[in-house]
Motif scaffolding. Structure first.
Motif, PDB file in Angstrom:
ATOM      1  N   TYR A   1       0.836  -1.201   0.000  1.00 13.76           N
ATOM      2  CA  TYR A   1       0.000   0.000   0.000  1.00 13.76           C
ATOM      3  C   TYR A   1       0.874   1.257   0.000  1.00 13.76           C
ATOM      4  CZ  TYR A   1      -3.723  -3.266   1.146  1.00 13.76           C
ATOM      5  OH  TYR A   1      -4.609  -4.321   1.118  1.00 13.76           O
TER       6      TYR A   1
ATOM      7  N   MET B   1      -3.115   4.945   2.194  1.00 19.77           N
ATOM      8  CA  MET B   1      -3.348   4.772   3.625  1.00 19.77           C
ATOM      9  C   MET B   1      -3.840   6.063   4.265  1.00 19.77           C
ATOM     10  SD  MET B   1      -3.474   2.527   5.948  1.00 19.77           S
ATOM     11  CE  MET B   1      -2.587   1.150   5.214  1.00 19.77           C
TER      12      MET B   1
ATOM     13  N   TYR C   1      -5.705   8.360   2.829  1.00 24.07           N
ATOM     14  CA  TYR C   1      -7.122   8.470   2.468  1.00 24.07           C
ATOM     15  C   TYR C   1      -7.955   7.517   3.331  1.00 24.07           C
ATOM     16  CZ  TYR C   1     -11.334   8.410  -0.478  1.00 24.07           C
ATOM     17  OH  TYR C   1     -12.621   8.479  -0.940  1.00 24.07           O
ATOM     18  N   PHE C   2      -7.507   6.281   3.466  1.00 26.13           N
ATOM     19  CA  PHE C   2      -8.234   5.284   4.248  1.00 26.13           C
ATOM     20  C   PHE C   2      -8.367   5.734   5.707  1.00 26.13           C
ATOM     21  CE2 PHE C   2      -7.806   1.505   7.064  1.00 26.13           C
ATOM     22  CZ  PHE C   2      -9.034   0.912   6.802  1.00 26.13           C
ATOM     23  N   TYR C   3      -7.286   6.205   6.278  1.00 29.75           N
ATOM     24  CA  TYR C   3      -7.322   6.633   7.672  1.00 29.75           C
ATOM     25  C   TYR C   3      -8.251   7.828   7.849  1.00 29.75           C
ATOM     26  CZ  TYR C   3      -5.736   8.286  12.233  1.00 29.75           C
ATOM     27  OH  TYR C   3      -5.687   8.711  13.545  1.00 29.75           O
TER      28      TYR C   3
ATOM     29  N   GLN D   1      -7.190   0.767  -3.029  1.00 30.11           N
ATOM     30  CA  GLN D   1      -6.470   0.394  -1.804  1.00 30.11           C
ATOM     31  C   GLN D   1      -7.376   0.556  -0.586  1.00 30.11           C
ATOM     32  OE1 GLN D   1      -2.456   2.089  -1.268  1.00 30.11           O
ATOM     33  NE2 GLN D   1      -2.424   2.462  -3.473  1.00 30.11           N
ATOM     34  N   SER D   2      -8.093   1.659  -0.539  1.00 24.46           N
ATOM     35  CA  SER D   2      -8.970   1.920   0.604  1.00 24.46           C
ATOM     36  C   SER D   2     -10.105   0.909   0.668  1.00 24.46           C
ATOM     37  CB  SER D   2      -9.547   3.340   0.505  1.00 24.46           C
ATOM     38  OG  SER D   2      -8.508   4.298   0.543  1.00 24.46           O
TER      39      SER D   2
ATOM     40  N   LEU E   1      -8.736  -2.362   1.925  1.00 25.83           N
ATOM     41  CA  LEU E   1      -8.502  -2.310   3.366  1.00 25.83           C
ATOM     42  C   LEU E   1      -9.811  -2.400   4.148  1.00 25.83           C
ATOM     43  CD1 LEU E   1      -5.733   0.419   3.360  1.00 25.83           C
ATOM     44  CD2 LEU E   1      -5.462  -1.895   4.291  1.00 25.83           C
ATOM     45  N   SER E   2     -10.869  -1.799   3.610  1.00 21.61           N
ATOM     46  CA  SER E   2     -12.167  -1.858   4.296  1.00 21.61           C
ATOM     47  C   SER E   2     -12.696  -3.291   4.330  1.00 21.61           C
ATOM     48  CB  SER E   2     -13.174  -0.938   3.609  1.00 21.61           C
ATOM     49  OG  SER E   2     -13.601  -1.458   2.361  1.00 21.61           O
TER      50      SER E   2
ATOM     51  N   LEU F   1     -17.864   1.333   5.650  1.00 18.26           N
ATOM     52  CA  LEU F   1     -17.028   2.067   4.700  1.00 18.26           C
ATOM     53  C   LEU F   1     -17.180   1.539   3.275  1.00 18.26           C
ATOM     54  CD1 LEU F   1     -13.603   2.420   6.561  1.00 18.26           C
ATOM     55  CD2 LEU F   1     -15.580   3.926   6.648  1.00 18.26           C
ATOM     56  N   GLN F   2     -17.557   0.294   3.144  1.00 15.74           N
ATOM     57  CA  GLN F   2     -17.476  -0.357   1.839  1.00 15.74           C
ATOM     58  C   GLN F   2     -18.423   0.243   0.798  1.00 15.74           C
ATOM     59  OE1 GLN F   2     -17.642  -4.667   2.295  1.00 15.74           O
ATOM     60  NE2 GLN F   2     -16.234  -4.567   4.025  1.00 15.74           N
TER      61      GLN F   2
ATOM     62  N   LEU G   1     -17.361   3.743  -0.451  1.00 18.29           N
ATOM     63  CA  LEU G   1     -16.197   3.620  -1.325  1.00 18.29           C
ATOM     64  C   LEU G   1     -16.583   3.016  -2.672  1.00 18.29           C
ATOM     65  CD1 LEU G   1     -13.567   2.450   1.305  1.00 18.29           C
ATOM     66  CD2 LEU G   1     -13.420   4.534  -0.079  1.00 18.29           C
TER      67      LEU G   1
END
Length: 299
Positions: free
Chosen positions: A168, A173, A175-177, A203-204, A207-208, A216-217, A220
């Protein structure tokens, strides 16, 4: 604008003739008895002219015109770009589009995402492919039971206060955080904030799924469907196959068919897909998607 109106009316007139008994007979006669050049020209023309799903089903599959169209596309001939234009017109006539749970999503463009400066109380480091970022450990633990178990036990990550993610990126990361923070503060809407980097979005989303973050899914997924275009559809297609994600697989195939770009741009896209390691899957899914839309109502 006048030319568009005239051309649209002309195509409607051609459709009336082409879909008549006489027109259908002429098309079939050309496909069955014409020489190679005649078959190719007729196969491409019918994509523009025929709008009836039943008739398309007969011509494309029973009379194998779709096979001829693909031969034209990958023959690197003068007709190749026109065939790709025809695919776009046919997809529009068959109402092929990227599916969404909410039809209003296609008209909603969220503000561009801007990373906020976040406060870190108990620091934990993400070691990534292209760098490192430091985040708040409590936010990770509150957001996911998987993170909570990982960071409150005897796992190496908990002891070292460090999580290694060599596949990643820092942007992904970050953005995900930030999405985690927005969800925690109940600021996340049905569509995640817009970012035009599909790698970051995928990537996000990955990770979700990895950390079982169900809330989150869908946001996204929705933003991926909005951002997907001819520029990044190959990334989405390949990711969906590698990760066995049916929803994004369908979205990417629909994008290949319905995205409105000129014939040369779509030809380049089709050649790229046909040259990929998933070329066989791509061709089959394209054909199956057209076939599904052409099937008779009582199939």
């Amino acid at each position: 604008d006048k030319m568009k109106l005239i051309s649209r009316q002309l195509l409607l007139d051609f459709s009336k003739v082409g879909e008549s008994g006489y027109g259908q007979g002429e098309i079939v006669h050309s496909l069955l008895t014409g020489d190679l050049e005649m078959k190719r020209k007729m196969a491409v023309k019918l994509l523009f002219v025929v709008t009836s799903s039943d008739m398309l089903n007969s011509l494309l599959f029973h009379h194998r015109a779709l096979d001829v169209v693909f031969d034209v596309i990958f023959s690197n001939s003068e007709l190749s770009a026109s065939a790709c234009d025809g695919i776009t017109i046919m997809a529009e006539n068959l109402c092929i589009k990227i599916p969404t749970d909410d039809e209003t999503l296609g008209n909603v463009i969220p503000d561009d995402f801007k990373a906020e400066n976040f406060k870190v109380d108990e620091a934990i480091k993400f070691v990534l492919k292209d760098g490192e970022i430091t985040v708040d450990k409590s936010i990770l633990m509150d957001s996911s039971e998987v993170f909570s178990s990982m960071l409150s036990s005897d796992f190496r990550e908990s002891k070292a206060n460090e999580i290694k993610f060599p596949t990643y990126t820092v942007d992904g990361m970050t953005y995900f955080y930030q999405i985690l923070i927005m969800q925690r503060e109940k600021r996340l809407k049905s569509i995640a904030p817009k970012v035009n980097d599909m790698d970051v979005l995928l990537q996000s989303f990955e990770l979700s799924i990895l950390y079982v973050l169900m809330d989150l899914q869908q946001p996204l997924l929705n933003i991926i469907k909005i951002v997907i275009s001819e520029l990044n559809v190959m990334k989405v297609f390949e990711w969906s196959l590698r990760n066995v994600n049916q929803e994004l697989l369908i979205s990417s195939i629909c994008c290949f068919l319905c995205t409105k770009v000129d014939g040369k741009a779509k030809l380049k896209l089709f050649i790229e897909a046909n040259s990929s390691q998933f070329s066989g899957e791509w061709r089959k899914l394209i054909v199956d998607s057209i076939s599904m839309k052409c099937r008779p109502a009582d199939f």
